[in-house]
Write an enzyme that holds these catalytic residues in place. Structure first.
Site, PDB file in Angstrom:
ATOM      1  N   TYR A  94       0.819  -1.209   0.000  1.00  0.00           N
ATOM      2  CA  TYR A  94       0.000   0.000   0.000  1.00  0.00           C
ATOM      3  C   TYR A  94       0.857   1.265   0.000  1.00  0.00           C
ATOM      4  O   TYR A  94       0.476   2.287  -0.573  1.00  0.00           O
ATOM      5  CB  TYR A  94      -0.947  -0.003   1.202  1.00  0.00           C
ATOM      6  CG  TYR A  94      -2.145  -0.889   0.993  1.00  0.00           C
ATOM      7  CD1 TYR A  94      -3.298  -0.410   0.390  1.00  0.00           C
ATOM      8  CD2 TYR A  94      -2.122  -2.229   1.375  1.00  0.00           C
ATOM      9  CE1 TYR A  94      -4.400  -1.230   0.180  1.00  0.00           C
ATOM     10  CE2 TYR A  94      -3.214  -3.063   1.169  1.00  0.00           C
ATOM     11  CZ  TYR A  94      -4.346  -2.555   0.571  1.00  0.00           C
ATOM     12  OH  TYR A  94      -5.433  -3.366   0.352  1.00  0.00           O
ATOM     13  N   GLU A 136      -7.979  -7.063   5.451  1.00  0.00           N
ATOM     14  CA  GLU A 136      -7.148  -8.143   4.930  1.00  0.00           C
ATOM     15  C   GLU A 136      -6.412  -8.894   6.044  1.00  0.00           C
ATOM     16  O   GLU A 136      -6.226 -10.110   5.962  1.00  0.00           O
ATOM     17  CB  GLU A 136      -6.168  -7.577   3.891  1.00  0.00           C
ATOM     18  CG  GLU A 136      -6.899  -7.170   2.615  1.00  0.00           C
ATOM     19  CD  GLU A 136      -6.156  -6.146   1.777  1.00  0.00           C
ATOM     20  OE1 GLU A 136      -4.927  -5.971   1.981  1.00  0.00           O
ATOM     21  OE2 GLU A 136      -6.798  -5.502   0.931  1.00  0.00           O
ATOM     22  N   TYR A 189     -13.007 -18.873  -4.963  1.00  0.00           N
ATOM     23  CA  TYR A 189     -11.976 -19.155  -5.966  1.00  0.00           C
ATOM     24  C   TYR A 189     -10.624 -19.300  -5.286  1.00  0.00           C
ATOM     25  O   TYR A 189     -10.451 -18.983  -4.102  1.00  0.00           O
ATOM     26  CB  TYR A 189     -11.909 -18.025  -7.004  1.00  0.00           C
ATOM     27  CG  TYR A 189     -11.675 -16.642  -6.424  1.00  0.00           C
ATOM     28  CD1 TYR A 189     -10.401 -16.216  -6.060  1.00  0.00           C
ATOM     29  CD2 TYR A 189     -12.732 -15.752  -6.244  1.00  0.00           C
ATOM     30  CE1 TYR A 189     -10.186 -14.956  -5.529  1.00  0.00           C
ATOM     31  CE2 TYR A 189     -12.540 -14.488  -5.706  1.00  0.00           C
ATOM     32  CZ  TYR A 189     -11.261 -14.094  -5.351  1.00  0.00           C
ATOM     33  OH  TYR A 189     -11.050 -12.832  -4.803  1.00  0.00           O
ATOM     34  N   GLN A 278     -20.304 -21.233 -15.241  1.00  0.00           N
ATOM     35  CA  GLN A 278     -21.005 -22.223 -14.426  1.00  0.00           C
ATOM     36  C   GLN A 278     -20.138 -22.794 -13.305  1.00  0.00           C
ATOM     37  O   GLN A 278     -20.656 -23.436 -12.379  1.00  0.00           O
ATOM     38  CB  GLN A 278     -21.499 -23.382 -15.302  1.00  0.00           C
ATOM     39  CG  GLN A 278     -20.392 -24.258 -15.877  1.00  0.00           C
ATOM     40  CD  GLN A 278     -20.918 -25.424 -16.669  1.00  0.00           C
ATOM     41  OE1 GLN A 278     -21.761 -26.175 -16.194  1.00  0.00           O
ATOM     42  NE2 GLN A 278     -20.462 -25.578 -17.903  1.00  0.00           N
ATOM     43  N   THR A 279     -18.814 -22.563 -13.341  1.00  0.00           N
ATOM     44  CA  THR A 279     -17.927 -23.251 -12.400  1.00  0.00           C
ATOM     45  C   THR A 279     -18.232 -22.948 -10.928  1.00  0.00           C
ATOM     46  O   THR A 279     -18.344 -23.886 -10.126  1.00  0.00           O
ATOM     47  CB  THR A 279     -16.450 -22.995 -12.725  1.00  0.00           C
ATOM     48  OG1 THR A 279     -16.227 -21.587 -12.893  1.00  0.00           O
ATOM     49  CG2 THR A 279     -16.046 -23.715 -14.003  1.00  0.00           C
ATOM     50  N   GLY A 396     -12.596 -11.426 -13.572  1.00  0.00           N
ATOM     51  CA  GLY A 396     -11.699 -10.333 -13.897  1.00  0.00           C
ATOM     52  C   GLY A 396     -11.986  -9.111 -13.055  1.00  0.00           C
ATOM     53  O   GLY A 396     -12.830  -9.130 -12.151  1.00  0.00           O
TER      54      GLY A 396
END
Length: 403
Positions: A94, A136, A189, A278-279, A396
């Site tokens: 940062y 975070e 993900y 669809q994943t 993305g």
């Protein structure tokens, strides 16, 4: 932050609306010139196509517009925080970004960048950086506290490659250390990174987990994308398809993401996907089937044709396993042997399904290309579905703001 500084920030909103992408383009060019090591952290494909510059411009604009009450941006901030954790972004990054962002504001605005304005943006940026690093830190702590959890990059073995269609292949990833993997929420993900000799860079990419949590391995299902002529787009997916073989080791970051199935509900769910979108929805569906959920489920999927339609047979198995599942498949073109119930020609049109997809109290999970998401969102809201019941994931950098 003083009221005077807030007014200075708000006064830059018209400039950001008009020249935001020019500012962020200058910023990234400046940062990569002075800190080229960060090219290993950022997706250079999204730099090449301009998506990252647009996404950052939209984020900076939204922050300036809501500088009086940044709490209204909590959803966007959370999404960014998950992405940063998946890329192992740390507090020291940062400081680098802030230095180049402030310098870019001065260089792009020229005489308009007064000392007072730069100071106001310095305070505003630090306020945002503190917010992000706090979020975070919490996400990193949660990740490492899980059984099998970790932070940063961990080596995984590609134990299996399974071709799901002409374009999509699944990769089964097991920890190289033989340990367990952290559970995840259906819809999340992972990031992986590979070295690209063509660019002489490590490059990270995010891929949705396409199976339910199981404690032993992760599955991602990757679509081959065009990438040629030095264009980083598709280079990772192509390398996974063509160069990464079973038995090879790749680096993986822990699961992340806030596009998740609300597992605490018992109301109906409608999954709407386009192509490889669809994943994450498949992960949600497998979870519901594997936990013997009695929630009513509607599966709506669209793709070009039968050859590129992945997971057709597994979906049939899940349909048998989950008695409350109904599926509707849209193909751009239909073969003669596909004139059957539940299969339609053309793009996904929820209006064709009407009451078959409009279920009382349902949550709608939508994933696919940005234009696909935008269309489905508009169609659903036009049919009376409240925006709060529609959840979407844009692959993305974020560019959609739907409400």
């Amino acid at each position: 932050m003083t009221n005077e500084q807030k007014e200075l920030i708000k006064a830059t909103v018209p400039v950001l609306r008009k020249h935001g992408v020019a500012l962020t383009t200058h910023f990234y060019s400046r940062m990569f010139t002075h800190n080229p090591e960060l090219k290993n952290v950022f997706n250079m494909g999204n730099q090449g196509n301009g998506k990252q510059q647009l996404s950052l411009a939209l984020a900076v604009l939204a922050y300036a517009e809501h500088i009086e009450d940044p709490s209204v941006l909590v959803s966007a901030v959370t999404k960014i925080g998950h992405k940063h954790v998946s890329l192992d972004i740390r507090p020291e990054h940062y400081a680098i970004v802030g230095k180049h962002l402030l310098a870019s504001i001065g260089e792009v605005l020229g005489e308009g960048a007064t000392d007072e304005l730069i100071e106001a943006w310095a305070v505003a940026y630090q306020q945002l950086a503190d917010l992000m690093t706090g979020l975070e830190k919490s996400l990193y702590s949660e990740a490492v506290a899980k059984e099998g959890g970790w932070t940063g990059w961990r080596p995984f073995i590609v134990k299996q490659k399974v071709k799901e269609s002409e374009e999509i292949t699944s990769f089964y990833l097991y920890p190289a250390d033989g340990g367990k993997v952290a559970d995840f929420l259906p819809g999340q993900y992972i990031s992986l990174r590979l070295f690209l000799p063509e660019l002489n860079l490590l490059q990270p990419r995010q891929y949705s987990l396409s199976s339910a949590p199981n404690g032993s391995h992760y599955r991602i299902s990757v679509k081959r994308e065009p990438g040629a002529g030095g264009n980083p787009n598709g280079m990772i997916s192509n390398r996974l398809h063509d160069a990464v073989q079973e038995g090879e080791v790749i680096e993986v970051a822990p699961p992340a993401g806030d596009f998740i199935l609300d597992t605490g509900k018992s109301t109906p769910v409608v999954f709407v996907s386009g192509g490889v979108g669809q994943t994450p929805l498949l992960s949600m569906l497998e979870y519901l089937a594997g936990t013997n959920s009695d929630r009513e489920v509607v599966w709506v999927h669209g793709c070009r044709n039968k050859k590129v339609h992945a997971f057709r047979e597994p979906l049939t198995t899940l349909e048998t396993q989950h008695g409350g599942l109904r599926k509707h498949i849209f193909y751009d073109t239909l073969d003669e042997d596909m004139q059957v119930e539940g299969v339609y020609e053309g793009i996904v049109e929820l209006g064709k399904l009407k009451e078959q997809a409009l279920l009382e109290g349902a949550d709608y999970y939508v994933c696919g290309p940005a234009p696909f998401i935008e269309k489905q969102f508009q169609d659903l809201t036009a049919m009376g579905i409240p925006a709060t019941a529609i959840h979407y994931e844009e692959f993305g950098p974020a560019s959609l703001v739907l409400s």
